[in-house]
Motif scaffolding. Structure first.
Motif, PDB file in Angstrom:
ATOM      1  N   ASP A 223       0.820  -1.216   0.000  1.00  0.00           N
ATOM      2  CA  ASP A 223       0.000   0.000   0.000  1.00  0.00           C
ATOM      3  C   ASP A 223       0.852   1.264   0.000  1.00  0.00           C
ATOM      4  OD1 ASP A 223      -2.373  -1.428  -0.030  1.00  0.00           O
ATOM      5  OD2 ASP A 223      -2.486  -1.554   2.157  1.00  0.00           O
ATOM      6  N   ASP A 224       2.009   1.204   0.670  1.00  0.00           N
ATOM      7  CA  ASP A 224       2.905   2.365   0.686  1.00  0.00           C
ATOM      8  C   ASP A 224       3.374   2.711  -0.720  1.00  0.00           C
ATOM      9  OD1 ASP A 224       2.666   2.555   3.414  1.00  0.00           O
ATOM     10  OD2 ASP A 224       4.486   1.383   3.818  1.00  0.00           O
ATOM     11  N   PHE A 225       3.556   1.693  -1.533  1.00  0.00           N
ATOM     12  CA  PHE A 225       3.991   1.924  -2.907  1.00  0.00           C
ATOM     13  C   PHE A 225       2.931   2.696  -3.687  1.00  0.00           C
ATOM     14  CE2 PHE A 225       3.930   0.464  -7.368  1.00  0.00           C
ATOM     15  CZ  PHE A 225       5.158   0.955  -7.783  1.00  0.00           C
ATOM     16  N   PHE A 226       1.665   2.342  -3.495  1.00  0.00           N
ATOM     17  CA  PHE A 226       0.601   3.037  -4.217  1.00  0.00           C
ATOM     18  C   PHE A 226       0.487   4.492  -3.771  1.00  0.00           C
ATOM     19  CE2 PHE A 226      -0.777  -1.377  -4.959  1.00  0.00           C
ATOM     20  CZ  PHE A 226      -0.969  -1.320  -6.328  1.00  0.00           C
ATOM     21  N   GLU A 227       0.842   4.780  -2.521  1.00  0.00           N
ATOM     22  CA  GLU A 227       0.875   6.169  -2.073  1.00  0.00           C
ATOM     23  C   GLU A 227       1.976   6.937  -2.800  1.00  0.00           C
ATOM     24  OE1 GLU A 227      -1.049   7.988   0.030  1.00  0.00           O
ATOM     25  OE2 GLU A 227      -2.414   6.269  -0.051  1.00  0.00           O
ATOM     26  N   ARG A 228       3.092   6.244  -3.059  1.00  0.00           N
ATOM     27  CA  ARG A 228       4.209   6.884  -3.761  1.00  0.00           C
ATOM     28  C   ARG A 228       3.848   7.235  -5.196  1.00  0.00           C
ATOM     29  NH1 ARG A 228       9.187   2.886  -2.780  1.00  0.00           N
ATOM     30  NH2 ARG A 228      10.185   4.348  -4.242  1.00  0.00           N
ATOM     31  N   LEU A 229       2.897   6.489  -5.772  1.00  0.00           N
ATOM     32  CA  LEU A 229       2.494   6.760  -7.150  1.00  0.00           C
ATOM     33  C   LEU A 229       1.907   8.155  -7.320  1.00  0.00           C
ATOM     34  CD1 LEU A 229       0.801   3.397  -8.253  1.00  0.00           C
ATOM     35  CD2 LEU A 229       3.081   4.224  -8.837  1.00  0.00           C
ATOM     36  N   LYS A 230       1.390   8.727  -6.219  1.00  0.00           N
ATOM     37  CA  LYS A 230       0.767  10.045  -6.292  1.00  0.00           C
ATOM     38  C   LYS A 230       1.790  11.156  -6.487  1.00  0.00           C
ATOM     39  CE  LYS A 230      -2.937   8.550  -3.163  1.00  0.00           C
ATOM     40  NZ  LYS A 230      -3.580   8.782  -1.837  1.00  0.00           N
ATOM     41  N   ASN A 231       3.019  10.899  -6.028  1.00  0.00           N
ATOM     42  CA  ASN A 231       4.023  11.967  -6.050  1.00  0.00           C
ATOM     43  C   ASN A 231       5.310  11.604  -6.786  1.00  0.00           C
ATOM     44  OD1 ASN A 231       2.403  13.618  -4.197  1.00  0.00           O
ATOM     45  ND2 ASN A 231       2.988  12.088  -2.653  1.00  0.00           N
ATOM     46  N   GLU A 232       5.439  10.360  -7.191  1.00  0.00           N
ATOM     47  CA  GLU A 232       6.693   9.895  -7.788  1.00  0.00           C
ATOM     48  C   GLU A 232       6.436   9.369  -9.193  1.00  0.00           C
ATOM     49  OE1 GLU A 232      10.350   6.845  -6.504  1.00  0.00           O
ATOM     50  OE2 GLU A 232       8.736   7.364  -5.096  1.00  0.00           O
ATOM     51  N   ALA A 233       7.324   9.709 -10.129  1.00  0.00           N
ATOM     52  CA  ALA A 233       7.156   9.292 -11.523  1.00  0.00           C
ATOM     53  C   ALA A 233       7.717   7.884 -11.730  1.00  0.00           C
ATOM     54  CB  ALA A 233       7.855  10.273 -12.454  1.00  0.00           C
ATOM     55  N   PHE A 234       6.902   7.008 -12.292  1.00  0.00           N
ATOM     56  CA  PHE A 234       7.325   5.655 -12.642  1.00  0.00           C
ATOM     57  C   PHE A 234       7.140   5.478 -14.140  1.00  0.00           C
ATOM     58  CE2 PHE A 234       6.465   5.420  -8.192  1.00  0.00           C
ATOM     59  CZ  PHE A 234       7.349   4.476  -7.689  1.00  0.00           C
ATOM     60  N   ARG A 235       8.167   4.966 -14.819  1.00  0.00           N
ATOM     61  CA  ARG A 235       8.133   4.851 -16.267  1.00  0.00           C
ATOM     62  C   ARG A 235       8.537   3.447 -16.712  1.00  0.00           C
ATOM     63  NH1 ARG A 235      10.887   9.443 -14.866  1.00  0.00           N
ATOM     64  NH2 ARG A 235       9.952  11.453 -15.445  1.00  0.00           N
ATOM     65  N   LYS A 236       8.122   3.120 -17.910  1.00  0.00           N
ATOM     66  CA  LYS A 236       8.554   1.876 -18.540  1.00  0.00           C
ATOM     67  C   LYS A 236      10.080   1.864 -18.611  1.00  0.00           C
ATOM     68  CE  LYS A 236       8.157  -0.722 -22.887  1.00  0.00           C
ATOM     69  NZ  LYS A 236       7.529  -0.745 -24.226  1.00  0.00           N
ATOM     70  N   GLY A 237      10.678   0.770 -18.201  1.00  0.00           N
ATOM     71  CA  GLY A 237      12.139   0.650 -18.213  1.00  0.00           C
ATOM     72  C   GLY A 237      12.770   0.910 -16.864  1.00  0.00           C
ATOM     73  N   ASP A 238      12.006   1.491 -15.910  1.00  0.00           N
ATOM     74  CA  ASP A 238      12.522   1.670 -14.558  1.00  0.00           C
ATOM     75  C   ASP A 238      12.678   0.298 -13.889  1.00  0.00           C
ATOM     76  OD1 ASP A 238      12.366   4.351 -15.016  1.00  0.00           O
ATOM     77  OD2 ASP A 238      10.907   4.785 -13.443  1.00  0.00           O
ATOM     78  N   ALA A 239      13.505   0.250 -12.862  1.00  0.00           N
ATOM     79  CA  ALA A 239      13.714  -0.991 -12.114  1.00  0.00           C
ATOM     80  C   ALA A 239      13.134  -0.856 -10.714  1.00  0.00           C
ATOM     81  CB  ALA A 239      15.192  -1.342 -12.044  1.00  0.00           C
ATOM     82  N   LEU A 240      12.532  -1.920 -10.223  1.00  0.00           N
ATOM     83  CA  LEU A 240      12.034  -1.973  -8.859  1.00  0.00           C
ATOM     84  C   LEU A 240      12.734  -3.115  -8.125  1.00  0.00           C
ATOM     85  CD1 LEU A 240       8.154  -1.602  -9.290  1.00  0.00           C
ATOM     86  CD2 LEU A 240       9.819   0.195  -8.833  1.00  0.00           C
ATOM     87  N   LYS A 241      13.332  -2.804  -6.990  1.00  0.00           N
ATOM     88  CA  LYS A 241      13.836  -3.856  -6.117  1.00  0.00           C
ATOM     89  C   LYS A 241      12.701  -4.209  -5.173  1.00  0.00           C
ATOM     90  CE  LYS A 241      18.775  -2.970  -6.313  1.00  0.00           C
ATOM     91  NZ  LYS A 241      20.025  -2.798  -5.530  1.00  0.00           N
ATOM     92  N   VAL A 242      12.337  -5.489  -5.144  1.00  0.00           N
ATOM     93  CA  VAL A 242      11.118  -5.905  -4.455  1.00  0.00           C
ATOM     94  C   VAL A 242      11.328  -7.188  -3.663  1.00  0.00           C
ATOM     95  CG1 VAL A 242       9.749  -4.898  -6.328  1.00  0.00           C
ATOM     96  CG2 VAL A 242      10.266  -7.352  -6.353  1.00  0.00           C
ATOM     97  N   VAL A 243      10.348  -7.479  -2.815  1.00  0.00           N
ATOM     98  CA  VAL A 243      10.211  -8.804  -2.219  1.00  0.00           C
ATOM     99  C   VAL A 243       9.131  -9.506  -3.037  1.00  0.00           C
ATOM    100  CG1 VAL A 243       9.587 -10.132  -0.178  1.00  0.00           C
ATOM    101  CG2 VAL A 243      10.859  -7.982   0.073  1.00  0.00           C
ATOM    102  N   LEU A 244       9.541 -10.538  -3.776  1.00  0.00           N
ATOM    103  CA  LEU A 244       8.661 -11.194  -4.741  1.00  0.00           C
ATOM    104  C   LEU A 244       8.294 -12.598  -4.271  1.00  0.00           C
ATOM    105  CD1 LEU A 244       7.434 -10.943  -7.665  1.00  0.00           C
ATOM    106  CD2 LEU A 244       9.490 -12.151  -8.455  1.00  0.00           C
ATOM    107  N   SER A 245       7.008 -12.910  -4.333  1.00  0.00           N
ATOM    108  CA  SER A 245       6.573 -14.268  -3.995  1.00  0.00           C
ATOM    109  C   SER A 245       5.856 -14.884  -5.187  1.00  0.00           C
ATOM    110  CB  SER A 245       5.653 -14.262  -2.767  1.00  0.00           C
ATOM    111  OG  SER A 245       4.449 -13.580  -3.043  1.00  0.00           O
TER     112      SER A 245
END
Length: 285
Positions: A223-245
């Motif tokens: 949910d914190d990530f979706f809050e970041r979408l309001k103020n932070e630019a995310f584009r095709k080709g960007d990288a995300l370091k994540v915890v993936l299951s």
């Protein structure tokens, strides 16, 4: 010119080997390579396995991607590296109950330095199907009296050299391993780096990513990530370091886990790296 994605296998001895020895040995190696490839997140048909005609008791196995993609081309290197590591563990009586750090040390003793391999080898070494395939190859060569030793090389460096007298011991070692009843399915969770392919800013629709050179779709629970979408630019080709299951289902025929391609979930986004940032910051898993 040597190649990372190629192995040379030599059946030592003065006489000819049985044709069944060659075909059954190769078939088990092929199945083991597919098990490794699945652990890396690729499909079996993403990889092409080529075998050279036997020459002086030896033949070469070469792996390559069927796609003309620089990331996927590295798939063969990583698969062969994992394959080699598993053989080393088996040949040194260290197949089971080794930590990633212990595996790293065993590989370093063989001058194999790769920060990705210990974790991958650890995961695959816990797979009873993978260990059974390796054991079966030693049963095959042990049943052919013309095979006096087994040697495997990569990049002209000897990986293993096992005399025929050692075959029964390795077979017995694998047979004596205690096997636990494996669950029908489990959840694999670890850190990963994903390259954004398609973004969905509204709702909780799945985003599309490139993971280890392979296209996946994953839902995001952070949910914190979706809050970041309001103020932070995310584009095709960007990288995300994540915890993936992702969910894995056990296949009885293959004796290995198969990843459910519809089950990828991002539990948490730990870092966002814009594609305009220094590419040296990327650490692809």
């Amino acid at each position: 010119m040597t190649e990372h994605n190629q192995l040379t296998i030599n059946f030592g001895g003065n006489g000819n080997i049985k044709v069944e020895t060659l075909t059954e040995f190769l078939d088990n190696y092929k199945q083991l390579l597919h098990i490794i490839n699945n652990e890396l997140g690729y499909k079996s048909d993403d990889m092409i396995i080529e075998v050279s005609p036997p020459e002086n008791g030896s033949f070469k196995i070469k792996l390559k991607s069927k796609y003309k993609d620089l990331i996927l081309e590295k798939m063969g290197d990583l698969t062969v590296g994992t394959f080699v590591g598993l053989l080393i563990l088996f040949a040194t009586n260290a197949t089971q109950n080794k930590t990633e750090e212990e595996i790293k040390k065993i590989l370093e003793d063989k001058e194999i330095i790769d920060k990705e391999l210990p974790k991958i080898i650890y995961n695959v070494s816990q797979n009873s199907g993978a260990n059974q395939k390796i054991q079966q190859t030693f049963i095959i060569v042990n049943n052919d009296e013309n095979v006096k030793d087994l040697k495997i090389e990569r990049e002209e460096h000897e990986i293993i050299n096992i005399n025929r007298t050692e075959f029964p011991k390795l077979i017995e070692q694998a047979t004596d391993l205690e096997t636990e009843e494996l669950p029908e399915s489990d959840l694999l969770t670890d850190e990963a780096t994903l390259i954004i392919k398609t973004i969905h800013f509204e709702g909780h629709a799945k985003w599309a990513f490139v993971f280890r050179g392979y296209h996946i779709k994953a839902s995001i629970k952070d949910d914190d990530f979706f809050e970041r979408l309001k103020n932070e630019a995310f584009r095709k080709g960007d990288a995300l370091k994540v915890v993936l299951s992702r969910k894995r289902n056990f296949d009885e025929d293959l004796q290995t886990y198969i990843i459910d391609q519809n089950s990828y979930v991002i539990e948490k986004v730990t870092e966002h790296i814009s594609k305009t940032d220094n590419q040296n910051r990327l650490n692809l898993n």
